[in-house]
Design a protein around this motif. Structure first.
Motif, mmCIF file in Angstrom:
data_model
loop_
_atom_site.group_PDB
_atom_site.id
_atom_site.type_symbol
_atom_site.label_atom_id
_atom_site.label_comp_id
_atom_site.label_asym_id
_atom_site.label_seq_id
_atom_site.Cartn_x
_atom_site.Cartn_y
_atom_site.Cartn_z
ATOM 1 N N LEU A 1 0.826 -1.208 0.000
ATOM 2 C CA LEU A 1 0.000 0.000 0.000
ATOM 3 C C LEU A 1 0.860 1.258 0.000
ATOM 4 C CD1 LEU A 1 -2.885 -0.909 2.470
ATOM 5 C CD2 LEU A 1 -3.027 -0.589 0.000
ATOM 6 N N ASN A 2 1.944 1.236 0.755
ATOM 7 C CA ASN A 2 2.865 2.379 0.763
ATOM 8 C C ASN A 2 3.406 2.637 -0.632
ATOM 9 O OD1 ASN A 2 2.611 2.849 3.459
ATOM 10 N ND2 ASN A 2 4.530 1.899 4.030
ATOM 11 N N LYS A 3 3.767 1.586 -1.309
ATOM 12 C CA LYS A 3 4.339 1.733 -2.646
ATOM 13 C C LYS A 3 3.326 2.330 -3.614
ATOM 14 C CE LYS A 3 7.044 -0.735 -6.024
ATOM 15 N NZ LYS A 3 7.696 -1.970 -6.379
ATOM 16 N N LEU A 4 2.077 1.958 -3.452
ATOM 17 C CA LEU A 4 1.039 2.464 -4.345
ATOM 18 C C LEU A 4 0.592 3.883 -3.997
ATOM 19 C CD1 LEU A 4 -1.254 -0.669 -4.668
ATOM 20 C CD2 LEU A 4 0.261 0.264 -6.405
ATOM 21 N N LEU A 5 0.466 4.177 -2.710
ATOM 22 C CA LEU A 5 -0.177 5.419 -2.296
ATOM 23 C C LEU A 5 0.772 6.561 -1.937
ATOM 24 C CD1 LEU A 5 -2.987 3.886 -0.058
ATOM 25 C CD2 LEU A 5 -3.150 4.627 -2.437
ATOM 26 N N LEU A 6 1.884 6.241 -1.323
ATOM 27 C CA LEU A 6 2.778 7.291 -0.843
ATOM 28 C C LEU A 6 3.831 7.647 -1.887
ATOM 29 C CD1 LEU A 6 3.322 6.125 2.829
ATOM 30 C CD2 LEU A 6 1.764 7.867 1.995
ATOM 31 N N PRO A 7 4.238 8.907 -1.914
ATOM 32 C CA PRO A 7 5.239 9.318 -2.906
ATOM 33 C C PRO A 7 6.616 8.750 -2.587
ATOM 34 C CG PRO A 7 4.780 11.117 -1.400
ATOM 35 C CD PRO A 7 3.803 10.020 -1.074
ATOM 36 N N SER A 8 7.390 8.532 -3.632
ATOM 37 C CA SER A 8 8.767 8.083 -3.477
ATOM 38 C C SER A 8 9.678 9.293 -3.619
ATOM 39 C CB SER A 8 9.110 7.035 -4.534
ATOM 40 O OG SER A 8 10.463 6.695 -4.442
ATOM 41 N N PHE A 9 10.283 9.688 -2.533
ATOM 42 C CA PHE A 9 11.112 10.885 -2.545
ATOM 43 C C PHE A 9 12.482 10.630 -3.157
ATOM 44 C CE2 PHE A 9 8.215 11.869 1.086
ATOM 45 C CZ PHE A 9 7.533 12.882 0.440
ATOM 46 N N TRP B 1 6.909 16.834 7.390
ATOM 47 C CA TRP B 1 5.929 15.855 6.908
ATOM 48 C C TRP B 1 6.586 14.869 5.943
ATOM 49 C CZ3 TRP B 1 4.721 15.423 1.762
ATOM 50 C CH2 TRP B 1 5.046 16.502 0.932
ATOM 51 N N GLN B 2 7.579 15.317 5.190
ATOM 52 C CA GLN B 2 8.293 14.409 4.302
ATOM 53 C C GLN B 2 9.137 13.433 5.107
ATOM 54 O OE1 GLN B 2 10.210 17.521 2.068
ATOM 55 N NE2 GLN B 2 8.905 17.145 0.278
ATOM 56 N N MET B 3 9.766 13.916 6.170
ATOM 57 C CA MET B 3 10.551 13.033 7.038
ATOM 58 C C MET B 3 9.651 12.010 7.725
ATOM 59 S SD MET B 3 13.696 13.704 6.656
ATOM 60 C CE MET B 3 14.561 13.052 8.051
ATOM 61 N N ALA B 4 8.438 12.412 8.084
ATOM 62 C CA ALA B 4 7.494 11.482 8.711
ATOM 63 C C ALA B 4 7.113 10.366 7.742
ATOM 64 C CB ALA B 4 6.258 12.229 9.181
ATOM 65 N N ILE B 5 6.897 10.709 6.480
ATOM 66 C CA ILE B 5 6.562 9.688 5.480
ATOM 67 C C ILE B 5 7.739 8.756 5.261
ATOM 68 C CG2 ILE B 5 6.040 9.319 3.033
ATOM 69 C CD1 ILE B 5 4.276 11.810 3.158
ATOM 70 N N ILE B 6 8.934 9.312 5.195
ATOM 71 C CA ILE B 6 10.138 8.487 5.014
ATOM 72 C C ILE B 6 10.309 7.535 6.193
ATOM 73 C CG2 ILE B 6 12.663 8.567 4.908
ATOM 74 C CD1 ILE B 6 12.292 11.237 3.333
ATOM 75 N N ALA B 7 10.101 8.035 7.398
ATOM 76 C CA ALA B 7 10.241 7.193 8.600
ATOM 77 C C ALA B 7 9.188 6.087 8.608
ATOM 78 C CB ALA B 7 10.126 8.051 9.849
#
Length: 47
Positions: free
Chosen positions: A8-16, A29-35
């Protein structure tokens, strides 16, 4: 459970990393997504 979350992460969240984001300049917020992605990925690999 973590393997499903990883998919789901791979599909929904952006890849920085594909966008070339510099971690030193990342917003909170970008660091939170990466973590979150790191946490899910490491747990998916353990199981």
């Amino acid at each position: 459970m973590y393997k499903i979350l990883a998919k789901l992460n791979k599909l929904l969240l952006p890849s920085f990393t594909k966008r070339g984001l510099d971690l030193a300049k990342a917003k909170k917020w970008q660091m939170a997504i990466i973590a979150w992605r790191y946490y899910v990925t490491t747990n998916a690999l353990k199981n």
